[in-house]
Scaffold this active site. Structure first.
Site, PDB file in Angstrom:
ATOM      1  CG  ASP A  66       2.201  -5.904  -2.876  1.00 15.54           C
ATOM      2  OD1 ASP A  66       2.263  -7.056  -3.353  1.00 15.54           O
ATOM      3  OD2 ASP A  66       2.431  -4.895  -3.534  1.00 15.54           O
ATOM      4  CG  ASP A 135       0.780   4.774  -9.031  1.00 14.75           C
ATOM      5  OD1 ASP A 135       1.709   3.925  -9.005  1.00 14.75           O
ATOM      6  OD2 ASP A 135      -0.172   4.748  -8.230  1.00 14.75           O
ATOM      7  CG  HIS A 137       2.601   1.312  -7.175  1.00 12.12           C
ATOM      8  ND1 HIS A 137       1.246   1.263  -7.393  1.00 12.12           N
ATOM      9  CD2 HIS A 137       3.106   0.219  -7.815  1.00 12.12           C
ATOM     10  CE1 HIS A 137       0.963   0.202  -8.115  1.00 12.12           C
ATOM     11  NE2 HIS A 137       2.067  -0.449  -8.384  1.00 12.12           N
ATOM     12  CD  GLU A 142      -0.994   3.106  -5.223  1.00  7.12           C
ATOM     13  OE1 GLU A 142      -0.050   3.431  -5.968  1.00  7.12           O
ATOM     14  OE2 GLU A 142      -1.973   2.455  -5.628  1.00  7.12           O
TER      15      GLU A 142
END
Ligand code: PGA
Length: 259
Positions: A66, A135, A137, A142
């Site tokens: 990313d 979280d 990811h 996400e």
């Protein structure tokens, strides 16, 4: 399900993954790696750089997971810079063989498709290194990300932006948008190796490995992959119900199998 390996320290995990990369590089010097950024994969890159004398790594190819959108690639925390600093230079790789998604706003509309094309042209990723966010990811997929998603722009959650604020100077904005390989992209890799260290990751690891398959925990997508290895330290393993079984399975695994 994923094979879970519980280790005493991040350095042990780094050595295990470095072993596997060295084995692959010997077999195929042009092995394609999927490269995670963040703090988690650093022990892998360090262990690998310590083994440079043993094996030629210069022909490895790589794709970062990313990149931030709109952050100057020259910024020290752009993933282009991080990959250069933590991976390309220490491992002595050929920089031209390592790609990072293009986060330039002027080209962002086509950047996802271009990245998918480049991965395809390389014959796909052989071994994908992954971290996991608090979280749940992987990459910057996400919660809510489609299991079929390909490389595209995502909006970062407030939690991820808070987690990553430590990499930026005080008062500096953590970018709001990123371009990330999708869960569908990640699932096409030949072997997934997800690493997690520290108590802050324990809940996300348990949800990813043992929880239901849900887009709300993007890392649970690894349950769909036929070859996924999860390497965690004791703290990140805290919430795993199957920990005793994972330890037993690993202790009795033949050495030649590696990870
Ligand atoms: P970290 O990030 O390795 O810096 O903890 C993991 C991630 O967000 O994927």
């Amino acid at each position: 399900m994923a094979e879970v390996v519980i280790v005493d320290a991040p350095e042990t995990a780094g050595a295990l993954v470095a072993d596997e990369i060295v084995r692959r590089a010997r077999q195929n010097p042009e092995t394609v790696l999927g490269l995670a950024t963040g703090s988690t994969p650093l022990p892998v890159y360090r262990a690998l750089s310590a083994r440079r004398a043993e094996v030629d790594l210069s022909r490895l190819r790589g794709f970062a997971l990313d990149e931030y959108v709109g952050l100057d690639p020259a910024h020290p925390e752009s993933y282009r810079s991080v990959i250069e600093r933590e991976v390309v230079v220490p491992l002595g790789l050929d920089a031209g063989r390592i790609r990072v998604p293009d986060g330039h706003p002027a080209r962002i509309r086509d950047a996802g498709e271009a990245y998918e094309g480049a991965i395809r042209d390389a014959g796909g990723v052989d071994l994908q290194i992954l971290g996991i966010g608090t979280d749940g990811h992987i990459g910057f997929n996400e919660p809510g990300s489609s299991f079929a998603s390909l490389t595209r722009v995502k909006t970062l959650t407030a939690q991820t932006r808070r987690d990553n604020a430590r990499f930026f100077a005080v008062g500096e904005e953590v970018p709001r948008h990123c371009i990330t390989q999708g869960l569908g992209t990640i699932l096409r890799a030949g072997h997934l190796v997800l690493l997690a260290f520290g108590e802050a990751k324990a809940a996300a690891v348990a949800a990813a490995v043992e929880g239901p398959l849900t887009a709300w925990v993007p890392a649970s997508a690894i349950q769909l992959h036929p070859r996924a290895t999860v390497i965690v330290d004791e703290a990140a393993a805290r919430d795993l119900r199957g920990a005793t079984y994972y330890r037993e399975a690993w202790a009795h695994k033949p050495d030649w199998q590696g990870i």
